[in-house]
Design a protein around this motif. Sequence first.
Motif, mmCIF file in Angstrom:
data_model
loop_
_atom_site.group_PDB
_atom_site.id
_atom_site.type_symbol
_atom_site.label_atom_id
_atom_site.label_comp_id
_atom_site.label_asym_id
_atom_site.label_seq_id
_atom_site.Cartn_x
_atom_site.Cartn_y
_atom_site.Cartn_z
ATOM 1 N N LEU A 71 -11.550 8.319 3.310
ATOM 2 C CA LEU A 71 -12.282 8.318 2.047
ATOM 3 C C LEU A 71 -13.695 7.813 2.304
ATOM 4 O O LEU A 71 -13.878 6.798 2.983
ATOM 5 N N VAL A 72 -14.684 8.517 1.777
ATOM 6 C CA VAL A 72 -16.068 8.045 1.795
ATOM 7 C C VAL A 72 -16.394 7.693 0.350
ATOM 8 O O VAL A 72 -16.468 8.569 -0.509
ATOM 9 N N ALA A 73 -16.524 6.390 0.084
ATOM 10 C CA ALA A 73 -16.567 5.924 -1.302
ATOM 11 C C ALA A 73 -17.832 5.138 -1.624
ATOM 12 O O ALA A 73 -18.540 4.672 -0.723
ATOM 13 N N GLY A 74 -18.065 4.960 -2.920
ATOM 14 C CA GLY A 74 -19.215 4.205 -3.385
ATOM 15 C C GLY A 74 -19.089 2.715 -3.143
ATOM 16 O O GLY A 74 -18.051 2.210 -2.694
ATOM 17 N N ASP A 75 -20.137 2.001 -3.469
ATOM 18 C CA ASP A 75 -20.248 0.564 -3.201
ATOM 19 C C ASP A 75 -19.170 -0.259 -3.918
ATOM 20 O O ASP A 75 -18.679 0.123 -4.975
ATOM 21 N N ASN A 76 -18.805 -1.389 -3.308
ATOM 22 C CA ASN A 76 -17.886 -2.374 -3.898
ATOM 23 C C ASN A 76 -16.490 -1.801 -4.102
ATOM 24 O O ASN A 76 -15.870 -1.985 -5.152
ATOM 25 N N GLY A 80 -11.718 -6.174 -8.210
ATOM 26 C CA GLY A 80 -10.677 -6.398 -9.207
ATOM 27 C C GLY A 80 -9.598 -7.329 -8.711
ATOM 28 O O GLY A 80 -9.869 -8.264 -7.959
ATOM 29 N N SER A 81 -8.353 -7.064 -9.085
ATOM 30 C CA SER A 81 -7.248 -7.954 -8.730
ATOM 31 C C SER A 81 -6.922 -7.858 -7.243
ATOM 32 O O SER A 81 -7.346 -6.934 -6.549
ATOM 33 N N SER A 82 -6.121 -8.817 -6.779
ATOM 34 C CA SER A 82 -5.839 -8.922 -5.340
ATOM 35 C C SER A 82 -4.605 -8.139 -4.909
ATOM 36 O O SER A 82 -4.114 -8.323 -3.808
ATOM 37 N N ARG A 83 -4.096 -7.273 -5.756
ATOM 38 C CA ARG A 83 -2.831 -6.581 -5.479
ATOM 39 C C ARG A 83 -2.827 -5.866 -4.126
ATOM 40 O O ARG A 83 -3.697 -5.050 -3.826
ATOM 41 N N GLU A 84 -1.827 -6.197 -3.313
ATOM 42 C CA GLU A 84 -1.692 -5.549 -2.007
ATOM 43 C C GLU A 84 -1.147 -4.138 -2.140
ATOM 44 O O GLU A 84 -1.172 -3.348 -1.200
ATOM 45 N N HIS A 85 -0.665 -3.802 -3.334
ATOM 46 C CA HIS A 85 -0.182 -2.444 -3.573
ATOM 47 C C HIS A 85 -1.288 -1.406 -3.370
ATOM 48 O O HIS A 85 -0.991 -0.239 -3.090
ATOM 49 N N ALA A 86 -2.557 -1.829 -3.511
ATOM 50 C CA ALA A 86 -3.662 -0.871 -3.365
ATOM 51 C C ALA A 86 -3.722 -0.283 -1.956
ATOM 52 O O ALA A 86 -3.701 0.953 -1.804
ATOM 53 N N PRO A 87 -3.781 -1.095 -0.894
ATOM 54 C CA PRO A 87 -3.733 -0.486 0.437
ATOM 55 C C PRO A 87 -2.398 0.176 0.735
ATOM 56 O O PRO A 87 -2.354 1.182 1.452
ATOM 57 N N TRP A 88 -1.298 -0.333 0.173
ATOM 58 C CA TRP A 88 -0.007 0.325 0.372
ATOM 59 C C TRP A 88 -0.060 1.750 -0.166
ATOM 60 O O TRP A 88 0.447 2.679 0.475
ATOM 61 N N ALA A 89 -0.647 1.932 -1.352
ATOM 62 C CA ALA A 89 -0.725 3.267 -1.964
ATOM 63 C C ALA A 89 -1.606 4.204 -1.146
ATOM 64 O O ALA A 89 -1.272 5.371 -0.935
ATOM 65 N N LEU A 90 -2.744 3.690 -0.681
ATOM 66 C CA LEU A 90 -3.638 4.509 0.148
ATOM 67 C C LEU A 90 -2.923 4.978 1.403
ATOM 68 O O LEU A 90 -2.966 6.159 1.760
ATOM 69 N N LEU A 91 -2.253 4.056 2.071
ATOM 70 C CA LEU A 91 -1.572 4.387 3.321
ATOM 71 C C LEU A 91 -0.423 5.367 3.083
ATOM 72 O O LEU A 91 -0.235 6.319 3.851
ATOM 73 N N ASP A 92 0.331 5.151 2.022
ATOM 74 C CA ASP A 92 1.464 6.028 1.724
ATOM 75 C C ASP A 92 0.990 7.438 1.393
ATOM 76 O O ASP A 92 1.699 8.416 1.658
ATOM 77 N N PHE A 93 -0.208 7.548 0.832
ATOM 78 C CA PHE A 93 -0.781 8.856 0.520
ATOM 79 C C PHE A 93 -1.284 9.559 1.779
ATOM 80 O O PHE A 93 -1.413 10.771 1.813
ATOM 81 N N GLY A 94 -1.600 8.765 2.816
ATOM 82 C CA GLY A 94 -2.092 9.333 4.070
ATOM 83 C C GLY A 94 -3.494 8.902 4.447
ATOM 84 O O GLY A 94 -4.042 9.380 5.446
ATOM 85 N N ILE A 95 -4.103 8.001 3.661
ATOM 86 C CA ILE A 95 -5.453 7.526 3.945
ATOM 87 C C ILE A 95 -5.389 6.423 4.993
ATOM 88 O O ILE A 95 -4.738 5.406 4.793
ATOM 89 N N ARG A 96 -6.072 6.602 6.126
ATOM 90 C CA ARG A 96 -6.084 5.602 7.204
ATOM 91 C C ARG A 96 -7.420 4.893 7.332
ATOM 92 O O ARG A 96 -7.531 3.888 8.022
ATOM 93 N N CYS A 97 -8.454 5.404 6.660
ATOM 94 C CA CYS A 97 -9.786 4.825 6.812
ATOM 95 C C CYS A 97 -10.576 5.008 5.514
ATOM 96 O O CYS A 97 -10.526 6.073 4.903
ATOM 97 N N VAL A 98 -11.271 3.932 5.103
ATOM 98 C CA VAL A 98 -12.155 4.002 3.940
ATOM 99 C C VAL A 98 -13.537 3.539 4.386
ATOM 100 O O VAL A 98 -13.669 2.481 5.023
ATOM 101 N N ILE A 99 -14.553 4.317 4.060
ATOM 102 C CA ILE A 99 -15.929 4.008 4.447
ATOM 103 C C ILE A 99 -16.750 3.768 3.182
ATOM 104 O O ILE A 99 -16.728 4.576 2.250
ATOM 105 N N SER A 100 -17.452 2.642 3.146
ATOM 106 C CA SER A 100 -18.278 2.302 1.990
ATOM 107 C C SER A 100 -19.391 1.368 2.443
ATOM 108 O O SER A 100 -19.418 0.937 3.600
ATOM 109 N N THR A 101 -20.281 1.043 1.532
ATOM 110 C CA THR A 101 -21.333 0.072 1.857
ATOM 111 C C THR A 101 -20.821 -1.360 1.732
ATOM 112 O O THR A 101 -21.340 -2.267 2.376
ATOM 113 N N SER A 102 -19.792 -1.573 0.881
ATOM 114 C CA SER A 102 -19.218 -2.911 0.750
ATOM 115 C C SER A 102 -17.826 -2.826 0.141
ATOM 116 O O SER A 102 -17.480 -1.848 -0.538
#
Length: 201
Positions: A71-76, A80-102
């Motif tokens: 994913l090539v995404a916008g800043d920040n 939000g919340s600290s939920r670890e489910h967010a990276p779990w969901a990305l990985l389960d979908f197949g996303i291995r890398c996220v690129i952003s400015t921050s």
Amino acid sequence: MEKFTKLTGVAAPLPIINIDTDMIIPKDYLKTIKRTGLGKGLFAEMRLNEDGSENPDFVLNKPAYRNAQILVAGDNFGCGSSREHAPWALLDFGIRCVISTSFADIFYNNCFKNGILPIKVSQENLDKLMDDASRGANATLTVDLEGMTISGPDGGSIGFELDEFKRHCMLNGLDDIGLTMEKADNISVFEKKNSETHPWA
């Protein structure tokens, strides 16, 4: 945890700033503590219509990006919340890398613990990568963690920086448990000596 050395995959452009963890995985999907099965809820409020059908305008539903791994995404990203489910969901979908400015700090660190590589780049380089990711079927990037480079479909390359400890963990597939297991021999020696000197413990 799966090692991350070099990844060549389709990059999807997501030029939205302040993508928070509730957007990444809405609260309706937080009833589980399992790391698998959450991919279906990734960006659900943007990816799916109210009736559960796919929103054809959302980037990950477009044919060229259905198998995106980057994913090539916008800043920040990940605020939000600290939920670890967010990276779990990305990985389960197949996303291995996220690129952003921050990235939000907690999300950033959770990524490393789950095998996702978050890369910080300058706005100038993000603009270049966003342009690369907007090329549809030709939107392929190569992320080389050993060489610390990102190469685009035109052969151009940019460098990035990463904390050496985090890099070591990703290259060797070490999460917190893996790091502990690296010390298994030392732990065994300590426990043996401790039991000899403190047999009552």
